[in-house]
Design an enzyme around this catalytic site. Structure first.
Site, PDB file in Angstrom:
ATOM      1  N   LEU A  62      -0.885   8.662  16.236  1.00 10.48           N
ATOM      2  CA  LEU A  62      -0.821   9.793  14.861  1.00 10.48           C
ATOM      3  C   LEU A  62      -2.128   8.924  14.441  1.00 10.48           C
ATOM      4  O   LEU A  62      -2.827   7.383  14.812  1.00 10.48           O
ATOM      5  CB  LEU A  62      -0.513   8.229  13.530  1.00 10.48           C
ATOM      6  CG  LEU A  62      -1.012   9.250  12.723  1.00 10.48           C
ATOM      7  CD1 LEU A  62      -0.736  10.803  12.077  1.00 10.48           C
ATOM      8  CD2 LEU A  62       0.495   8.840  11.610  1.00 10.48           C
ATOM      9  N   ASP A 107      -3.121   8.524  -6.013  1.00 10.79           N
ATOM     10  CA  ASP A 107      -3.569   8.673  -7.727  1.00 10.79           C
ATOM     11  C   ASP A 107      -2.343   7.703  -8.594  1.00 10.79           C
ATOM     12  O   ASP A 107      -1.601   8.584  -8.001  1.00 10.79           O
ATOM     13  CB  ASP A 107      -4.612   9.715  -8.207  1.00 10.79           C
ATOM     14  CG  ASP A 107      -5.046   9.407  -9.484  1.00 10.79           C
ATOM     15  OD1 ASP A 107      -5.389   8.024  -9.897  1.00 10.79           O
ATOM     16  OD2 ASP A 107      -5.109   9.800 -10.301  1.00 10.79           O
ATOM     17  N   HIS A 158      -1.509  -1.656  -7.756  1.00 10.78           N
ATOM     18  CA  HIS A 158      -2.166  -1.922  -6.631  1.00 10.78           C
ATOM     19  C   HIS A 158      -1.392  -2.302  -5.904  1.00 10.78           C
ATOM     20  O   HIS A 158      -1.614  -1.731  -4.291  1.00 10.78           O
ATOM     21  CB  HIS A 158      -3.765  -2.223  -6.589  1.00 10.78           C
ATOM     22  CG  HIS A 158      -5.017  -1.626  -7.906  1.00 10.78           C
ATOM     23  ND1 HIS A 158      -5.082  -0.659  -7.793  1.00 10.78           N
ATOM     24  CD2 HIS A 158      -5.297  -1.649  -8.450  1.00 10.78           C
ATOM     25  CE1 HIS A 158      -5.624  -0.171  -8.381  1.00 10.78           C
ATOM     26  NE2 HIS A 158      -6.627  -1.100  -9.023  1.00 10.78           N
TER      27      HIS A 158
END
Length: 244
Positions: free
Chosen positions: A139, A28, A45
Site C-alpha cells: 500500500l 476532520d 489530535h
C-alpha cells in the site's frame, strides 16, 4: 496480519471496491471531538492519530493501492503556537508508534507538501521513514503535511517558468509532472469526515474527477466499518468523467 490473503477474501474485496484503487481522506473533527469529550485539543489530535492505523489496515484488507490523508494544511500554521507545537510532537509520536509497524505490513509512506517549515528533528523522522519503507509495495500511504492545493499549483507554475518551457508546450501532463508528488495517482474517491461539505484546498488538481463521500462522523470515531461503507457507496456510483 499475514502477507497473503485467500482467493475468496481477495474476490470479496474486489467486489466491494468496484474500481476504487486510490482513496484520499480529509481527516476532520479532532477539535470538536475533544470538546465533546471534555479533553484538550491536543488530546483530540492524539485520538485522531490513533484512528489512522485501523483505517490503513482496512485499506490493505480491501486491496486499495494508494491512500492519501490530509494531516496538516498550509492554513494550519495560523493556529495557536501551542496547538501547532503539539501537532508537531504528535506527528513524531505517530511515526514512532504506528507507521514503522505498518511498514512491516508492506506500507510505503511518503510525505506530500512543504517540509522547510517543520522542525529539523521532525524532518529527519520523515526522511528516515521514507527511506525505511522505500521498498514496500503493498500500500502506498501519502501523508499531506504542510500541504495546500493552491500552493502546490503555484509551485508547479514557478517550476515550469524556471525551466524555460515554451508556453505552447505547457499541457496537463507537464503540470502534473511538476506537482509535489508526480507519482501519486489521482484519487478515485475522496472521503471527508465531520460533516463539513467542502474540499478545503486538498488535492485540487488531482481530484478533478474524484467521487466524494461525506460523513458526519468526527475523525477520531471514524473506523474500519465507516471506511468500508464509504468504499461501498463509491462502488455503487457511475463515473462519467464529463460524458453521459
Amino acid at each position: 496480519m499475514g502477507e497473503t490473503a485467500s482467493r475468496t477474501d481477495v474476490d470479496s474485496a474486489l467486489d466491494v471496491l468496484g474500481d476504487a484503487r486510490t482513496v484520499a481522506i480529509i481527516m476532520d473533527g479532532n477539535g470538536r471531538w475533544a470538546a465533546a469529550h471534555g479533553v484538550s485539543v491536543a488530546e483530540g489530535h492524539r485520538a485522531g492519530s490513533r484512528a489512522l492505523r485501523p483505517v490503513v489496515e482496512t485499506a490493505i484488507d480491501l486491496g486499495i493501492e494508494s491512500l492519501a490523508v490530509y494531516a496538516f494544511s498550509t492554513e494550519n500554521w495560523t493556529r495557536s503556537p501551542d496547538e501547532v507545537a503539539a501537532l508537531m510532537d504528535i506527528f513524531g509520536e505517530t511515526i514512532e508508534r504506528e507507521l514503522e509497524d505498518l511498514a512491516a505490513q508492506g506500507v510505503r509512506t511518503r510525505f506530500v507538501g512543504r517540509r522547510d517549515r517543520a522542525p529539523a528533528w521532525l524532518r529527519e523522522k520523515m526522511a528516515e521513514l521514507e527511506r525505511a519503507t522505500a521498498d514496500r509495495s503493498r500500500l502506498n500511504l501519502w501523508i499531506a503535511f504542510d500541504y495546500g492545493g493552491r500552493a502546490e499549483l503555484v509551485e508547479a507554475a514557478r517550476r515550469l517558468v524556471a525551466s524555460g518551457i515554451d508556453p505552447d508546450d505547457v499541457d496537463e501532463e507537464e503540470i502534473a509532472r511538476n506537482l509535489y508528488a508526480p507519482s501519486m495517482p489521482d484519487p478515485d474517491l475522496v472521503i471527508r469526515t465531520s460533516g463539513e461539505l467542502r474540499v478545503s484546498n486538498f488535492l485540487l488538481w488531482q481530484s478533478a474527477y474524484a467521487e466524494y463521500v461525506f460523513t458526519e462522523t468526527l475523525w477520531p470515531d471514524f473506523g474500519p466499518g465507516e471506511f468500508r461503507a464509504a468504499v461501498e457507496e463509491y462502488a455503487g456510483r457511475r463515473r462519467r468523467f464529463g460524458g453521459r
